[in-house]
Design a protein around this motif. Structure first.
Motif, PDB file in Angstrom:
ATOM      1  N   THR A 296      -6.169 -26.329 -18.250  1.00  0.00           N
ATOM      2  CA  THR A 296      -6.408 -25.542 -19.326  1.00  0.00           C
ATOM      3  C   THR A 296      -5.256 -24.477 -19.698  1.00  0.00           C
ATOM      4  O   THR A 296      -5.134 -24.248 -20.746  1.00  0.00           O
ATOM      5  N   SER A 297      -4.181 -24.733 -18.710  1.00  0.00           N
ATOM      6  CA  SER A 297      -2.991 -23.945 -19.161  1.00  0.00           C
ATOM      7  C   SER A 297      -1.995 -24.665 -19.836  1.00  0.00           C
ATOM      8  O   SER A 297      -0.869 -24.239 -19.893  1.00  0.00           O
ATOM      9  N   ASP A 298      -2.227 -26.132 -20.012  1.00  0.00           N
ATOM     10  CA  ASP A 298      -1.562 -26.970 -20.498  1.00  0.00           C
ATOM     11  C   ASP A 298      -1.656 -27.072 -22.104  1.00  0.00           C
ATOM     12  O   ASP A 298      -2.672 -27.135 -22.672  1.00  0.00           O
ATOM     13  N   LYS A 299      -0.418 -26.967 -22.816  1.00  0.00           N
ATOM     14  CA  LYS A 299      -0.693 -27.434 -24.200  1.00  0.00           C
ATOM     15  C   LYS A 299      -1.012 -28.594 -24.665  1.00  0.00           C
ATOM     16  O   LYS A 299      -0.661 -29.665 -23.864  1.00  0.00           O
ATOM     17  N   HIS A 300      -2.078 -28.732 -25.368  1.00  0.00           N
ATOM     18  CA  HIS A 300      -2.533 -29.964 -25.717  1.00  0.00           C
ATOM     19  C   HIS A 300      -3.094 -30.611 -24.625  1.00  0.00           C
ATOM     20  O   HIS A 300      -2.750 -31.906 -24.477  1.00  0.00           O
ATOM     21  N   SER A 301      -4.127 -30.104 -23.875  1.00  0.00           N
ATOM     22  CA  SER A 301      -4.687 -30.822 -22.929  1.00  0.00           C
ATOM     23  C   SER A 301      -5.698 -32.068 -23.125  1.00  0.00           C
ATOM     24  O   SER A 301      -5.686 -32.884 -22.541  1.00  0.00           O
ATOM     25  N   ASP A 302      -6.209 -32.048 -24.399  1.00  0.00           N
ATOM     26  CA  ASP A 302      -6.993 -33.008 -25.018  1.00  0.00           C
ATOM     27  C   ASP A 302      -7.989 -33.451 -24.140  1.00  0.00           C
ATOM     28  O   ASP A 302      -8.272 -34.933 -24.051  1.00  0.00           O
ATOM     29  N   VAL A 303      -8.855 -32.708 -23.651  1.00  0.00           N
ATOM     30  CA  VAL A 303     -10.149 -33.214 -22.876  1.00  0.00           C
ATOM     31  C   VAL A 303     -11.042 -33.598 -23.814  1.00  0.00           C
ATOM     32  O   VAL A 303     -11.254 -33.140 -24.910  1.00  0.00           O
ATOM     33  N   GLY A 304     -11.637 -34.746 -23.407  1.00  0.00           N
ATOM     34  CA  GLY A 304     -12.807 -35.273 -24.216  1.00  0.00           C
ATOM     35  C   GLY A 304     -14.148 -35.219 -23.611  1.00  0.00           C
ATOM     36  O   GLY A 304     -14.325 -35.078 -22.386  1.00  0.00           O
ATOM     37  N   HIS A 305     -15.112 -35.027 -24.476  1.00  0.00           N
ATOM     38  CA  HIS A 305     -16.422 -34.909 -23.968  1.00  0.00           C
ATOM     39  C   HIS A 305     -17.494 -35.969 -24.612  1.00  0.00           C
ATOM     40  O   HIS A 305     -17.089 -36.382 -25.687  1.00  0.00           O
ATOM     41  N   PHE A 306     -18.654 -36.287 -23.994  1.00  0.00           N
ATOM     42  CA  PHE A 306     -19.642 -37.248 -24.413  1.00  0.00           C
ATOM     43  C   PHE A 306     -20.920 -36.490 -24.120  1.00  0.00           C
ATOM     44  O   PHE A 306     -21.268 -36.022 -22.877  1.00  0.00           O
ATOM     45  N   PHE A 307     -21.695 -36.609 -25.246  1.00  0.00           N
ATOM     46  CA  PHE A 307     -22.818 -35.632 -25.183  1.00  0.00           C
ATOM     47  C   PHE A 307     -24.052 -36.773 -26.006  1.00  0.00           C
ATOM     48  O   PHE A 307     -23.595 -37.532 -26.959  1.00  0.00           O
ATOM     49  N   MET A 308     -25.253 -36.937 -25.291  1.00  0.00           N
ATOM     50  CA  MET A 308     -25.967 -37.950 -25.797  1.00  0.00           C
ATOM     51  C   MET A 308     -27.523 -37.207 -25.609  1.00  0.00           C
ATOM     52  O   MET A 308     -27.964 -36.564 -24.619  1.00  0.00           O
ATOM     53  N   ALA A 309     -28.351 -37.037 -26.557  1.00  0.00           N
ATOM     54  CA  ALA A 309     -29.710 -36.557 -26.541  1.00  0.00           C
ATOM     55  C   ALA A 309     -30.569 -37.710 -27.155  1.00  0.00           C
ATOM     56  O   ALA A 309     -30.406 -38.383 -27.989  1.00  0.00           O
ATOM     57  N   ILE A 310     -31.738 -38.008 -26.399  1.00  0.00           N
ATOM     58  CA  ILE A 310     -32.820 -39.063 -26.581  1.00  0.00           C
ATOM     59  C   ILE A 310     -34.112 -38.328 -26.836  1.00  0.00           C
ATOM     60  O   ILE A 310     -34.480 -37.644 -25.816  1.00  0.00           O
ATOM     61  N   ASP A 311     -34.904 -38.707 -27.659  1.00  0.00           N
ATOM     62  CA  ASP A 311     -36.354 -38.169 -27.895  1.00  0.00           C
ATOM     63  C   ASP A 311     -37.132 -39.339 -27.279  1.00  0.00           C
ATOM     64  O   ASP A 311     -36.931 -40.257 -27.891  1.00  0.00           O
TER      65      ASP A 311
END
Length: 364
Positions: A274-289
């Motif tokens: 979090t304190s690093d410049k451009h940490s570039d964390v990636g996320h993935f989200f999915m919703a299913i009905d």
């Protein structure tokens, strides 16, 4: 009422609303817009309310420091890079991870309601708190939710002896008829790093075979050593393949693929803190009905039956009851709504030091 954390004289109980307002005010003093500050505070305090103190307000300093050094953008321009009726890719513009994560899962939910499934990938973000916060968002809308994120290297994958992969959490939530949802929220390592930080604050050795030395490969128990370059956490299943360490390694790799590589974000050893410049964390989200696959109410009824069957299976003599994922957390949440949130005194001192510096009224 179930209480996951044993509370003693080293803790102070604070009402949820008071704690929430305190955290919101801290972020506002750091020029975070109020709406965004409330999202971050809700995420952190949900962790504490559910007994996951490793990801609760003890992480406040981490986010404050990231903002102070300019590694976190408090006024981001979160952009849609690509989009279709089913999917989207977002660029988080180095925002607080909770803010990008909330937006990402909201988009996935909206798409699922329209076409049955919604998938949103995020790049250029930061640490997003507990993964279960986002999957639970979907479950509250009668959808199945999936949430994953890359994280900074803290884990030695099977056969390695260095911090290389992240703790890479996965969360899945599903609605249940007349009951709280099923809610799995887990690291793909033996434990998340925050749990080891809890032991460090308490000046206690960690139990179990959670980590190894990066110098000798032997099991170590000193939390200071584990969190230093001299130690590394093991994947879920532990050291080697006999107890399934390679499976935890594989799950972590899946998170890196779906939350990182797929979205154009970094992965494993390339992810910053979090304190690093451009940490570039990636996320993935999915919703299913579930209604897109059949009868939604029937799905919820079968989920209830499934959970009841799990709990009513023949019990091992060393266990008083069988729990279903999420159940302990919801019971802890109910208890803490009445009793207040237990905050470790050393964490409270750290929080009040931040409050002093920013001119916010101290707790409790």
């Amino acid at each position: 009422m179930f209480e996951k954390t044993v509370v003693d004289e080293n803790y102070v109980r604070i009402p949820r609303e008071k704690l929430f307002n305190f955290v919101v005010e801290i972020f506002k003093r750091l020029d975070v817009p109020e709406e965004d500050a409330k999202i971050v505070a809700d995420n952190l305090i949900m962790a504490d309310m559910r007994g996951i103190e490793s990801h609760g307000v003890q992480r406040l300093k981490r986010y404050v420091d990231g903002i102070k050094v300019g590694a976190v953008n408090v006024h981001p321009n979160i952009k849609v890079v690509k989009e279709s009726p089913v999917f989207a890719v977002l660029d988080g513009d180095e925002a607080l991870g909770q803010v990008v994560g909330y937006k990402g899962m909201k988009m996935a939910i909206e798409k699922a309601k329209k076409v049955g499934v919604g998938i949103v990938g995020v790049r250029n973000s930061n640490h997003y708190g507990i993964a279960g916060y986002y999957s639970y968002m979907a479950a509250k809308e009668d959808l199945v939710g999936v949430s994953m994120t890359t994280s900074r290297p803290l884990v030695a994958h099977t056969g390695a002896m260095e911090k290389f992969m992240g703790t890479s959490p996965i969360s899945v939530a599903a609605p249940v008829e007349g009951s709280r949802p099923f809610l799995l929220d887990m690291a793909t390592s033996v434990v998340p790093s925050g749990k080891i930080e809890v032991y460090r604050r308490k000046n206690k050795p960690v139990p179990g075979d959670w980590a190894i030395s990066t110098e000798t490969g032997e099991i170590i128990h000193d939390p200071n050593e584990i969190l230093s370059p001299k130690g590394t956490i093991l994947p879920l299943g532990g050291l080697g393949e006999i107890s399934g360490g390679h499976k935890g390694y594989g799950l972590g790799a899946i998170v890196d693929i779906l939350a990182g590589i797929l979205n154009g974000a970094t992965w494993s050893k390339h992810v910053g803190g979090t304190s690093d410049k451009h940490s570039d964390v990636g996320h993935f989200f999915m919703a299913i009905d579930p209604g897109a696959f059949g009868d939604k109410e029937e799905f919820k009824k079968n989920m209830r039956k499934f959970m009841e069957e799990l709990k009513n299976a023949k019990k091992h003599p060393k266990f008083e009851r069988i729990w279903v994922h999420g159940e302990k957390g919801f019971l802890t949440y109910e208890a803490r709504e009445k009793l207040g949130v237990p905050i470790y005194k050393k964490v409270l001192d750290e929080m009040n030091a931040i409050a002093d510096e920013l001119g916010v009224q101290k707790l409790p």
